[in-house]
Design an enzyme around this catalytic site. Structure first.
Site, PDB file in Angstrom:
ATOM      1  N   TRP A   1      -7.536  10.954 -20.480  1.00 59.14           N
ATOM      2  CA  TRP A   1      -8.595  10.139 -21.096  1.00 59.14           C
ATOM      3  C   TRP A   1      -8.070   8.763 -21.556  1.00 59.14           C
ATOM      4  CZ3 TRP A   1     -12.082  13.679 -24.651  1.00 59.14           C
ATOM      5  CH2 TRP A   1     -12.481  14.812 -23.924  1.00 59.14           C
TER       6      TRP A   1
ATOM      7  N   TYR B   1      -5.584   6.879  -6.663  1.00 57.93           N
ATOM      8  CA  TYR B   1      -7.039   6.854  -6.513  1.00 57.93           C
ATOM      9  C   TYR B   1      -7.565   7.645  -7.709  1.00 57.93           C
ATOM     10  CZ  TYR B   1     -11.574   7.581  -4.071  1.00 57.93           C
ATOM     11  OH  TYR B   1     -12.904   7.615  -3.713  1.00 57.93           O
ATOM     12  N   THR B   2      -8.039   6.928  -8.735  1.00 55.00           N
ATOM     13  CA  THR B   2      -8.333   7.564 -10.023  1.00 55.00           C
ATOM     14  C   THR B   2      -9.812   7.870 -10.241  1.00 55.00           C
ATOM     15  OG1 THR B   2      -8.454   5.390 -11.064  1.00 55.00           O
ATOM     16  CG2 THR B   2      -6.345   6.518 -11.184  1.00 55.00           C
TER      17      THR B   2
ATOM     18  N   THR C   1      -1.766  14.103 -14.667  1.00 55.68           N
ATOM     19  CA  THR C   1      -3.007  14.244 -15.419  1.00 55.68           C
ATOM     20  C   THR C   1      -3.207  15.644 -15.987  1.00 55.68           C
ATOM     21  OG1 THR C   1      -5.413  14.286 -15.094  1.00 55.68           O
ATOM     22  CG2 THR C   1      -4.094  14.656 -13.151  1.00 55.68           C
TER      23      THR C   1
ATOM     24  N   ASP D   1       0.870  -1.178   0.000  1.00 53.23           N
ATOM     25  CA  ASP D   1       0.000   0.000   0.000  1.00 53.23           C
ATOM     26  C   ASP D   1       0.906   1.227   0.000  1.00 53.23           C
ATOM     27  OD1 ASP D   1      -1.619   2.155   0.678  1.00 53.23           O
ATOM     28  OD2 ASP D   1      -2.850   0.990   2.068  1.00 53.23           O
TER      29      ASP D   1
ATOM     30  N   LYS E   1      -3.209  15.322  -7.395  1.00 48.18           N
ATOM     31  CA  LYS E   1      -2.146  14.969  -8.343  1.00 48.18           C
ATOM     32  C   LYS E   1      -1.135  16.114  -8.463  1.00 48.18           C
ATOM     33  CE  LYS E   1      -2.144  11.583 -10.563  1.00 48.18           C
ATOM     34  NZ  LYS E   1      -1.652  10.185 -10.280  1.00 48.18           N
TER      35      LYS E   1
ATOM     36  N   TYR F   1      -9.349  15.718  -7.242  1.00 47.07           N
ATOM     37  CA  TYR F   1      -8.443  14.784  -7.922  1.00 47.07           C
ATOM     38  C   TYR F   1      -7.238  15.557  -8.478  1.00 47.07           C
ATOM     39  CZ  TYR F   1      -6.654  11.690 -11.626  1.00 47.07           C
ATOM     40  OH  TYR F   1      -5.843  10.931 -12.445  1.00 47.07           O
TER      41      TYR F   1
HETATM   42  N1  LIG Z   1      -7.167   6.721 -16.527  1.00 47.74           N
HETATM   43  C1  LIG Z   1      -6.993   7.952 -16.983  1.00 47.74           C
HETATM   44  O1  LIG Z   1      -7.759   8.451 -17.831  1.00 47.74           O
HETATM   45  C2  LIG Z   1      -5.841   8.796 -16.506  1.00 47.74           C
HETATM   46  C3  LIG Z   1      -5.701  10.090 -17.034  1.00 47.74           C
HETATM   47  C4  LIG Z   1      -4.634  10.864 -16.576  1.00 47.74           C
HETATM   48  C5  LIG Z   1      -3.739  10.366 -15.651  1.00 47.74           C
HETATM   49  N2  LIG Z   1      -3.925   9.119 -15.158  1.00 47.74           N
HETATM   50  C6  LIG Z   1      -2.972   8.630 -14.158  1.00 47.74           C
HETATM   51  O2  LIG Z   1      -2.326   7.486 -14.690  1.00 47.74           O
HETATM   52  C7  LIG Z   1      -2.080   6.532 -13.646  1.00 47.74           C
HETATM   53  C8  LIG Z   1      -2.604   5.172 -14.033  1.00 47.74           C
HETATM   54  O3  LIG Z   1      -3.997   5.287 -14.335  1.00 47.74           O
HETATM   55  P1  LIG Z   1      -4.886   3.981 -14.573  1.00 47.74           P
HETATM   56  O4  LIG Z   1      -6.045   4.396 -15.406  1.00 47.74           O
HETATM   57  O5  LIG Z   1      -4.009   2.860 -14.995  1.00 47.74           O
HETATM   58  O6  LIG Z   1      -5.387   3.736 -13.087  1.00 47.74           O
HETATM   59  P2  LIG Z   1      -6.287   2.525 -12.505  1.00 47.74           P
HETATM   60  O7  LIG Z   1      -6.659   1.596 -13.591  1.00 47.74           O
HETATM   61  O8  LIG Z   1      -7.335   3.141 -11.656  1.00 47.74           O
HETATM   62  O9  LIG Z   1      -5.240   1.787 -11.580  1.00 47.74           O
HETATM   63  C9  LIG Z   1      -4.770   2.360 -10.384  1.00 47.74           C
HETATM   64  C10 LIG Z   1      -4.073   1.289  -9.602  1.00 47.74           C
HETATM   65  O10 LIG Z   1      -3.618   1.862  -8.361  1.00 47.74           O
HETATM   66  C11 LIG Z   1      -3.860   0.903  -7.341  1.00 47.74           C
HETATM   67  N3  LIG Z   1      -3.958   1.560  -6.044  1.00 47.74           N
HETATM   68  C12 LIG Z   1      -4.958   2.357  -5.572  1.00 47.74           C
HETATM   69  N4  LIG Z   1      -4.691   2.736  -4.310  1.00 47.74           N
HETATM   70  C13 LIG Z   1      -3.488   2.168  -3.977  1.00 47.74           C
HETATM   71  C14 LIG Z   1      -2.696   2.176  -2.805  1.00 47.74           C
HETATM   72  N5  LIG Z   1      -3.062   2.860  -1.710  1.00 47.74           N
HETATM   73  N6  LIG Z   1      -1.528   1.471  -2.807  1.00 47.74           N
HETATM   74  C15 LIG Z   1      -1.144   0.775  -3.901  1.00 47.74           C
HETATM   75  N7  LIG Z   1      -1.868   0.727  -5.036  1.00 47.74           N
HETATM   76  C16 LIG Z   1      -3.028   1.418  -5.068  1.00 47.74           C
HETATM   77  C17 LIG Z   1      -5.169   0.239  -7.750  1.00 47.74           C
HETATM   78  O11 LIG Z   1      -5.294  -1.004  -7.075  1.00 47.74           O
HETATM   79  P3  LIG Z   1      -6.720  -1.736  -6.991  1.00 47.74           P
HETATM   80  O12 LIG Z   1      -7.056  -2.099  -8.396  1.00 47.74           O
HETATM   81  O13 LIG Z   1      -6.467  -2.893  -6.120  1.00 47.74           O
HETATM   82  O14 LIG Z   1      -7.661  -0.706  -6.403  1.00 47.74           O
HETATM   83  C18 LIG Z   1      -4.941   0.085  -9.258  1.00 47.74           C
HETATM   84  O15 LIG Z   1      -4.208  -1.088  -9.537  1.00 47.74           O
HETATM   85  C19 LIG Z   1      -2.688   7.135 -12.382  1.00 47.74           C
HETATM   86  O16 LIG Z   1      -1.667   7.745 -11.636  1.00 47.74           O
HETATM   87  C20 LIG Z   1      -3.646   8.182 -12.885  1.00 47.74           C
HETATM   88  O17 LIG Z   1      -3.802   9.245 -11.957  1.00 47.74           O
HETATM   89  C21 LIG Z   1      -4.935   8.313 -15.569  1.00 47.74           C
END
Ligand SMILES: NC(=O)c1ccc[n+]([C@@H]2O[C@H](COP(=O)([O-])OP(=O)(O)OC[C@H]3O[C@@H](n4cnc5c(N)ncnc54)[C@H](OP(=O)(O)O)[C@@H]3O)[C@@H](O)[C@H]2O)c1
Length: 278
Positions: free
Chosen positions: A148, A59-60, A99, A34, A127, A123
């Site tokens: 996105w 936390y997305t 982001t 964690d 970040k 959010y």
């Molecule tokens: N998705 C988007 O559109 C987007 C856009 C801009 C930036 N981003 C950034 O890109 C990154 C990856 O995004 P993603 O879409 O791949 O995210 P995601 O699918 O939501 O995956 C996030 C991961 O973080 C894990 N996590 C959450 N809380 C945690 C904790 N306390 N300790 C360890 N692990 C934890 C989650 O585990 P669980 O599955 O077990 O909850 C999940 O595996 C993030 O930093 C996000 O802010 C994403």
């Protein structure tokens, strides 16, 4: 090169772990690791050599962050600070995934890495706080802002639209939120290239071009046999949700392109995803 990937079960984490050579990557995830608990995270670093930590864990859930800003801060900001301290202690380079939501969305055209961020929702604030910890703690870092994102099996806008379409539900999508849809596969390749050959710093990495949420949804339906399905165009002010995104979330990959790192147009990437992957 030895990599740690945090959030290894998330959209980008899975993609990176699949793409990197199997014996060069250590996947870090809940519940064993964690990021909010630095002593637990230290166990991941102890006894393992690491060159680069790609910090995807976050936390997305943007609306969840608005409802629980203290959890957003704990996971996104303090969790990042913990990883940054450990990278400093163990001599690793850190890549932070950030982001477009660190910007307020008031700029009339795309945001470059030189623009001053100013988040407008919890959010984005969490970040942005994460970015500031990196800048304070580390010299060897890449802050990578994207937007996105979608990947196979992930919870994302593409799957939400396809689910609504397959269930025959009404679809209403905003026309006044702009951004760049980004395929996790393209982002992961670009991150690996960045670490390989670009200097430390802040980078925007998104598929090229931009579109409204409405236009993005339309393209998803057009490419999946639902072209006759109507989408009701609405405005952000009509869409009731906990969090308000920046209206203009368009990022421009200005810095990475000067090192020859470019991503294909979002339409091409989406077409490939919908044809071969979904
Ligand atoms: N998705 C988007 O559109 C987007 C856009 C801009 C930036 N981003 C950034 O890109 C990154 C990856 O995004 P993603 O879409 O791949 O995210 P995601 O699918 O939501 O995956 C996030 C991961 O973080 C894990 N996590 C959450 N809380 C945690 C904790 N306390 N300790 C360890 N692990 C934890 C989650 O585990 P669980 O599955 O077990 O909850 C999940 O595996 C993030 O930093 C996000 O802010 C994403």
């Amino acid at each position: 090169m030895r990599y740690f990937v945090t959030g290894a079960r998330g959209q980008l984490g899975v993609t990176l772990v699949d793409m990197l050579p199997e014996n060069s990557v250590f996947a870090i995830n809940l519940p064993e690791y964690d990021v909010t608990d630095i002593e637990t995270m230290r166990h991941a670093f102890d006894g393992r050599s690491v060159d680069v930590v790609i910090h995807c864990a976050a936390y997305t859930n943007v609306d969840g962050c608005a409802l629980n800003p203290e959890i957003a801060n704990l996971v996104n900001a303090i969790g990042t600070r913990n990883i940054a301290y450990l990278c400093a202690e163990y001599g690793a380079t850190m890549v932070l995934l950030s982001t477009n939501e660190v910007f307020d969305g008031r700029k009339p055209y795309s945001y470059t890495e030189r623009d001053i961020p100013g988040a407008i929702n919890p959010y984005g604030e969490s970040k942005l706080a994460a970015e500031r910890y990196i800048l304070d703690i580390l010299e060897r870092y890449y802050i990578v802002r994207t937007s996105w994102m979608y990947a196979a099996g992930g919870e994302n806008f593409v799957h939400t639209i396809l689910d609504l379409a397959s269930q025959g539900q009404d679809i209403a999508v905003v026309t006044d939120e702009l951004g760049a849809p980004t395929y996790a596969q393209d982002l992961a390749s670009a991150i690996i290239e960045l670490v390989d050959r670009a200097p430390y710093g802040i980078y925007h990495l998104v598929n090229s071009g931009n579109v409204s949420r409405y236009g993005f949804a339309r393209q998803v339906l057009n490419l999946t046999g639902y072209s006759s399905l109507a989408i009701k165009p609405i405005l952000l002010e009509e869409y009731e949700r906990e969090s308000c995104p920046p209206r203009n979330g368009i990022l421009s990959n200005w810095a990475a392109s000067s090192y020859g790192i470019t991503l294909r147009p979002w339409q091409t990437a989406l077409g490939e995803f919908l044809t071969n992957v979904t």
